[in-house]
Design a protein around this motif. Structure first.
Motif, PDB file in Angstrom:
ATOM      1  N   LYS A  22      16.171  -9.407   3.169  1.00 26.88           N
ATOM      2  CA  LYS A  22      14.601  -8.927   3.443  1.00 26.88           C
ATOM      3  C   LYS A  22      14.193  -7.998   2.235  1.00 26.88           C
ATOM      4  O   LYS A  22      12.711  -8.592   2.211  1.00 26.88           O
ATOM      5  N   LEU A  23      14.832  -7.200   1.284  1.00 26.23           N
ATOM      6  CA  LEU A  23      14.592  -6.889  -0.041  1.00 26.23           C
ATOM      7  C   LEU A  23      13.696  -7.816  -1.093  1.00 26.23           C
ATOM      8  O   LEU A  23      12.262  -7.329  -1.841  1.00 26.23           O
ATOM      9  N   LYS A  24      14.188  -9.082  -1.283  1.00 23.85           N
ATOM     10  CA  LYS A  24      13.505  -9.604  -1.863  1.00 23.85           C
ATOM     11  C   LYS A  24      12.432 -10.884  -2.100  1.00 23.85           C
ATOM     12  O   LYS A  24      11.705 -10.198  -2.961  1.00 23.85           O
ATOM     13  N   THR A  25      12.155 -10.950  -0.432  1.00 24.85           N
ATOM     14  CA  THR A  25      10.885 -11.724   0.046  1.00 24.85           C
ATOM     15  C   THR A  25       9.774 -10.428  -0.091  1.00 24.85           C
ATOM     16  O   THR A  25       8.824 -10.411  -0.612  1.00 24.85           O
ATOM     17  N   LYS A  28       8.574 -10.302  -4.080  1.00 25.72           N
ATOM     18  CA  LYS A  28       8.363 -11.521  -4.123  1.00 25.72           C
ATOM     19  C   LYS A  28       6.687 -11.061  -3.497  1.00 25.72           C
ATOM     20  O   LYS A  28       5.816 -11.611  -4.800  1.00 25.72           O
ATOM     21  N   ASN A  29       6.487  -9.742  -2.707  1.00 24.58           N
ATOM     22  CA  ASN A  29       4.900 -10.484  -2.929  1.00 24.58           C
ATOM     23  C   ASN A  29       4.560  -8.612  -3.382  1.00 24.58           C
ATOM     24  O   ASN A  29       3.195  -9.180  -3.514  1.00 24.58           O
ATOM     25  N   ASN A  30       5.106  -7.885  -3.719  1.00 18.46           N
ATOM     26  CA  ASN A  30       4.815  -6.592  -4.315  1.00 18.46           C
ATOM     27  C   ASN A  30       5.600  -6.249  -5.778  1.00 18.46           C
ATOM     28  O   ASN A  30       6.406  -5.973  -5.665  1.00 18.46           O
ATOM     29  N   PRO A  31       5.469  -6.902  -6.675  1.00 21.99           N
ATOM     30  CA  PRO A  31       5.856  -7.010  -7.919  1.00 21.99           C
ATOM     31  C   PRO A  31       5.962  -5.885  -8.734  1.00 21.99           C
ATOM     32  O   PRO A  31       7.247  -5.542  -9.308  1.00 21.99           O
ATOM     33  N   LYS A  32       4.586  -4.911  -8.276  1.00 23.32           N
ATOM     34  CA  LYS A  32       5.253  -3.481  -9.564  1.00 23.32           C
ATOM     35  C   LYS A  32       5.571  -2.505  -7.960  1.00 23.32           C
ATOM     36  O   LYS A  32       5.666  -1.432  -8.681  1.00 23.32           O
ATOM     37  N   ASP A  33       6.701  -3.163  -7.347  1.00 18.29           N
ATOM     38  CA  ASP A  33       7.509  -1.983  -6.367  1.00 18.29           C
ATOM     39  C   ASP A  33       8.817  -1.629  -7.054  1.00 18.29           C
ATOM     40  O   ASP A  33       9.073  -2.512  -6.756  1.00 18.29           O
ATOM     41  N   ILE A  34       8.132  -0.895  -7.654  1.00 19.02           N
ATOM     42  CA  ILE A  34       9.716  -0.586  -9.128  1.00 19.02           C
ATOM     43  C   ILE A  34      10.725  -0.001  -7.959  1.00 19.02           C
ATOM     44  O   ILE A  34      11.623  -0.461  -8.247  1.00 19.02           O
ATOM     45  N   SER A  35      10.387   1.156  -7.402  1.00 17.52           N
ATOM     46  CA  SER A  35      11.191   2.001  -6.063  1.00 17.52           C
ATOM     47  C   SER A  35      12.507   1.090  -5.772  1.00 17.52           C
ATOM     48  O   SER A  35      13.286   0.869  -5.758  1.00 17.52           O
ATOM     49  N   LEU A  40      17.795  -2.651  -4.488  1.00 16.70           N
ATOM     50  CA  LEU A  40      17.559  -4.116  -4.765  1.00 16.70           C
ATOM     51  C   LEU A  40      18.794  -3.905  -5.610  1.00 16.70           C
ATOM     52  O   LEU A  40      19.776  -4.602  -5.940  1.00 16.70           O
ATOM     53  N   ILE A  41      18.840  -3.694  -7.313  1.00 17.53           N
ATOM     54  CA  ILE A  41      19.699  -3.769  -8.051  1.00 17.53           C
ATOM     55  C   ILE A  41      21.447  -2.707  -7.244  1.00 17.53           C
ATOM     56  O   ILE A  41      21.835  -3.133  -7.546  1.00 17.53           O
ATOM     57  N   LYS A  42      20.691  -1.539  -6.201  1.00 15.40           N
ATOM     58  CA  LYS A  42      21.961  -0.150  -5.592  1.00 15.40           C
ATOM     59  C   LYS A  42      22.388  -1.510  -5.151  1.00 15.40           C
ATOM     60  O   LYS A  42      23.718  -2.281  -5.418  1.00 15.40           O
ATOM     61  N   MET A  43      22.136  -2.192  -4.622  1.00 16.82           N
ATOM     62  CA  MET A  43      22.812  -2.933  -2.954  1.00 16.82           C
ATOM     63  C   MET A  43      23.096  -3.672  -4.039  1.00 16.82           C
ATOM     64  O   MET A  43      24.045  -3.956  -2.574  1.00 16.82           O
TER      65      MET A  43
END
Length: 70
Positions: A22-25, A28-35, A40-43
Motif C-alpha cells: 500500500k505504501l509503495k503505491t 509512487k503517486n507522491n514522490p516527495k513524501d519523505i516521512s 516504508l524503509i523501517k517496515m
C-alpha cells in the motif's frame, strides 16, 4: 469464540507485506513524501528481520526433530 492468529510471525509478515505494498503505491503517486518513505524503509527492515527469525526457528525445530527423532 474464534481464536485469532494475529500474533503468529507468519501473519505479522503477511500484514507487513500488505502495508508495504500500500505504501509503495502511495509513494509512487507522491514522490516527495519523505516521512512515508522512511516508514516504508523501517517496515521493510522489520519484515526482513521477521523472515530471518522465522527461518532460524523453523530450521531449529527441524534440527531438534532429527536429533531426537520426533
Amino acid at each position: 469464540m474464534k481464536k485469532k492468529k494475529c500474533g503468529l510471525v507468519k501473519y505479522q509478515i503477511l500484514y507487513l507485506s500488505y502495508k508495504i505494498n500500500k505504501l509503495k503505491t502511495h509513494i509512487k503517486n507522491n514522490p516527495k513524501d519523505i516521512s512515508n518513505k522512511m516508514s516504508l524503509i523501517k517496515m521493510i527492515s522489520k519484515r526482513k528481520k521477521m523472515n530471518k527469525y522465522l527461518e532460524k526457528r523453523e530450521n531449529g525445530e527441524k534440527g531438534l526433530r532429527a536429533r531426537f527423532r520426533i
